[in-house]
Structures are given as structure tokens and as C-alpha cells.
Design a protein around this motif. Structure first.
Motif, short mmCIF file in Angstrom:
data_model
loop_
_atom_site.label_atom_id
_atom_site.label_comp_id
_atom_site.label_asym_id
_atom_site.label_seq_id
_atom_site.Cartn_x
_atom_site.Cartn_y
_atom_site.Cartn_z
N THR A 194 49.82 20.35 23.43
CA THR A 194 48.89 19.56 22.21
C THR A 194 48.11 18.90 22.90
N ARG A 195 48.82 17.68 23.39
CA ARG A 195 49.10 16.69 24.25
C ARG A 195 48.25 16.69 25.26
N ASP A 196 48.52 17.04 25.95
CA ASP A 196 48.08 18.24 27.19
C ASP A 196 46.72 18.51 27.40
N MET A 197 46.43 19.20 26.56
CA MET A 197 45.12 19.85 25.73
C MET A 197 44.25 18.39 25.53
N LEU A 198 44.66 17.35 24.80
CA LEU A 198 43.54 16.56 24.32
C LEU A 198 43.62 15.66 25.54
N GLY A 199 44.69 15.70 26.53
CA GLY A 199 44.20 14.22 27.15
C GLY A 199 44.80 12.98 27.28
N ALA A 200 44.67 12.11 27.89
CA ALA A 200 45.49 10.74 28.19
C ALA A 200 44.38 10.54 27.09
N THR A 201 44.50 9.58 26.25
CA THR A 201 43.34 8.85 24.79
C THR A 201 44.00 7.18 25.09
N VAL A 202 44.81 6.62 25.59
CA VAL A 202 45.15 5.64 25.74
C VAL A 202 44.93 5.11 27.25
N ALA A 203 44.10 3.94 27.41
CA ALA A 203 42.96 3.40 28.44
C ALA A 203 44.55 3.21 29.19
N ALA A 204 44.66 3.28 30.63
CA ALA A 204 45.50 2.66 31.42
C ALA A 204 46.51 1.26 31.71
N PRO A 205 44.54 0.63 31.24
CA PRO A 205 45.62 -0.96 31.40
C PRO A 205 46.13 -1.43 30.04
N VAL A 206 46.03 -0.36 28.62
CA VAL A 206 47.21 -1.04 27.67
C VAL A 206 47.83 -0.24 28.00
N GLN A 207 48.12 0.72 28.70
CA GLN A 207 49.21 0.86 28.74
C GLN A 207 50.14 0.54 30.08
N GLN A 208 49.21 -0.01 30.72
CA GLN A 208 49.97 -1.59 31.79
C GLN A 208 50.77 -2.29 31.03
N ALA A 209 49.84 -3.49 30.34
CA ALA A 209 50.13 -4.03 29.59
C ALA A 209 50.95 -3.99 29.02
N VAL A 210 51.20 -3.40 28.09
CA VAL A 210 51.78 -3.38 27.11
C VAL A 210 53.46 -2.82 28.10
N THR A 211 53.40 -2.12 28.73
CA THR A 211 54.55 -1.90 29.62
C THR A 211 55.27 -3.41 30.35
N HIS A 212 54.12 -3.96 30.73
CA HIS A 212 55.21 -5.57 31.26
C HIS A 212 55.72 -6.00 29.78
N LEU A 213 54.41 -6.21 28.98
CA LEU A 213 55.18 -7.48 27.46
C LEU A 213 56.65 -6.56 27.23
N LEU A 214 57.32 -5.01 27.55
CA LEU A 214 58.63 -4.71 27.07
C LEU A 214 59.39 -5.13 28.21
N THR A 215 58.73 -4.83 28.71
CA THR A 215 59.93 -5.30 30.35
C THR A 215 60.25 -6.68 30.69
#
Length: 315
Positions: A194-215
Motif C-alpha cells: 500500500t505504501r508503494d502504491m501511495l508513494g513517498a509523502t514525507v519530503a526528502a529534506p524533512v527526512q534528512q533533517a530528522v535523520t540528522h537530529l536522531l544520529t
């Protein structure tokens, strides 16, 4: 003088976020060549699985993490994956009203389950009149009542088929619109399809920023920093409520960023909310969380997450 103090639970204070760590996370962003994978970038899924292992004690493989744009999108994804439309899902009563609205919008029937007595929860879930496909329960502390489910009963309620839904809104910034699911391996296939059919919905910059905040450890430092602030605010809230004669007792004080103030039976919670609003103070009636109003047990849900102690005392 015009005062405006918002004591409705849920919001956070942006001043609590260290600007240094925040800016560093956003400066780490690189332009993308393609949209992120539908389930989230590999680096973010890895970082979230480490975070879940350390903060929640949940064993987790990065493949089990599915990134979503907020809680409503996560529930939409699950509804489509498990075909809940036209069927019933149990929700807590009292509970989070936004969840009910989401299910309603999706054509899922929500069935309220009385959670006021945590010891009765399993029995009440088993004895719903309607056959339910799933039950939506708040982890650790019930929202808004604040009590914990007994660990043994938790074990019974949470056998293998439990999906954990987490969010960055409650710990960091409600504006990020980033939530995530930790899905048991045997349930992954329909969710990923289902996730594949809907595609990505969270913008790449948000994902990168949150990854940085976590790591980078910034999120862990932020949580440690605000824990102390929240303790002070909670203490101020409890001291201030002791002076209010109409409040009979205060519960839900161990966790979360709100308390539940039970009122004397002759006091109307809804009238109190209106009178407070007329003076510029915004509070929430416990009835807003209930499937049906219960004037015999009036209560107020008061948030302190975004307020400085002086504002809490004034309110």
C-alpha cells in the motif's frame, strides 16, 4: 489587559528547541536526485529503528519501519492495507478525538471502549458488541486519563499482531508532519504494498533533517533538556491547582504534558471552559474526549507543555 494563555494539551513551545542543533540539522540537507523511497530513506529507517530500540525497548529491524506524513496518514495507510473500510475498529473512550474523525473520514466504523478502569480493558475489548478488526490504544500511558495498563494485561493485549505508531510531533516539532510505523514482519507485506502504491509523502529534506537530529544525538539531548523544563511546569501546575476549590483531584501527572483535573459534581466543565475563554484562557473539557458527554463526572484536561511557570500560575 488582554491575556491569551493556551492550556489546551498537545502544542509544544518552539523556544524549547535548541536553535543551534535545529539549524545544524537543516544545514545538513543535500538536494535529491530522485524522490525518497515510499517507506522512507534507508538512513531514516535505520535511525528510527535504533531510536525505538533505545527509547522504547522495542526490538526493531529497519525494514519494519514505514514512514508516514502524520498520524492520519499512518491510519489511512493501515485502513487501506488491511481493508478496514466499512468495518469496525475499537477506540479508547475517553480518547483522542482526531483519531475518530480520521476513521470516520475513511469510512471505518469506530467503536468506543470504556477505558476509565484499566483493569477492565481486556474484558471490555473482548466483549464489544460489534466484531472489531483492530483496536487503537495509546501506548504506555492512556491519553487523556494518564494511567498505565498493567504489564501482564499489556502482554495479553499486545501479542504478535501489534503495530506501533510513533510521531516526531510530540517530542520535537508538530510542524514536521512525520510519523512512523513499526510493523511486525508477518504484517509487513500489505503495508509495504500500500505504501508503494501511495508513494513517498514525507519530503526528502524533512527526512534528512530528522535523520540528522536522531544520529547526531541532538534529539536525545533535546529530550533530556525539556524533561527538566516539563517537571518544573508540571510542579507549578499541581501547586496552582491545589488552590482551586472546585478541583477534587488531579490525575495523569506521571507522564505526558497535561493533567486531568476532576471537578466537583455541581461544577459544569463546559461552562468553565466558556468562562475561561471569555478571560483569554483556553482549556479543554474532558467531554471532548468522550464518545458521550458525562456531566456526572466533570473534568478539565490542562496542558502545560508550552507554558512557562509564570503563565501557568496566572492562568
Amino acid at each position: 489587559e488582554d491575556i491569551q494563555i493556551d492550556m489546551r494539551p498537545g502544542d509544544l513551545n518552539p523556544d524549547d528547541v535548541s536553535r543551534v542543533g535545529w539549524r545544524a540539522a537543516w544545514r545538513s540537507i543535500e538536494p535529491s536526485t530522485t524522490p525518497p523511497p515510499p517507506s522512507g530513506s534507508p538512513a531514516l529507517r535505520e535511525a528510527l529503528s535504533v531510536y525505538l530500540r533505545s527509547s522504547r525497548g522495542l526490538p526493531c529491524d529497519p525494514r519494519q519501519i514505514v514512514v508516514c506524513a502524520g498520524t492520519a496518514e499512518a491510519l489511512t495507510l493501515l485502513t487501506l492495507a488491511f481493508k478496514w473500510q466499512g468495518r469496525a475498529v475499537a477506540v479508547e473512550d475517553p480518547g483522542y478525538s482526531a483519531i475518530r474523525r480520521t476513521f470516520q473520514a475513511l469510512g471505518v466504523q469506530w467503536v468506543p471502549v470504556d477505558v476509565t478502569d484499566p483493569d477492565q480493558l481486556l474484558m471490555r475489548l473482548q466483549s464489544t458488541q460489534t466484531s472489531i478488526q483492530a483496536a487503537y490504544l495509546t501506548p504506555s500511558h492512556q491519553y487523556p486519563l494518564g494511567h498505565r495498563i498493567d504489564p501482564d494485561m499489556r502482554g495479553h493485549i499486545l501479542p504478535a499482531s501489534t503495530i506501533y505508531l510513533g510521531t516526531m510531533s510530540k517530542v520535537l516539532d508538530p510542524g514536521l508532519r512525520l510519523s512512523y510505523l513499526r510493523v511486525p514482519t508477518h504484517l509487513l507485506e500489505p503495508v509495504l504494498q500500500t505504501r508503494d502504491m501511495l508513494g513517498a509523502t514525507v519530503a526528502a529534506p524533512v527526512q534528512q533533517a530528522v535523520t540528522h537530529l536522531l544520529t547526531s544525538g541532538e534529539l536525545a539531548r533535546h529530550i533530556a533538556r525539556v524533561r527538566k523544563l516539563y517537571q518544573d511546569r508540571r510542579a507549578t501546575m499541581l501547586q496552582s491547582l491545589e488552590k482551586v476549590a472546585a478541583v477534587t483531584h488531579v490525575t495523569g501527572t506521571e507522564a505526558g504534558l497535561h493533567v486531568l483535573a476532576s471537578l466537583r459534581q455541581d461544577v459544569s466543565a463546559s461552562a468553565t471552559v466558556e468562562q475561561a475563554r471569555a478571560r483569554g484562557i483556553y482549556i479543554t473539557d474532558l467531554d471532548d474526549y468522550r464518545a458521550h458527554p458525562d456531566p456526572r463526572n466533570p473534568g478539565l484536561v490542562l496542558g502545560y507543555g508550552q507554558l512557562k511557570p509564570a503563565a501557568i500560575r496566572q492562568a
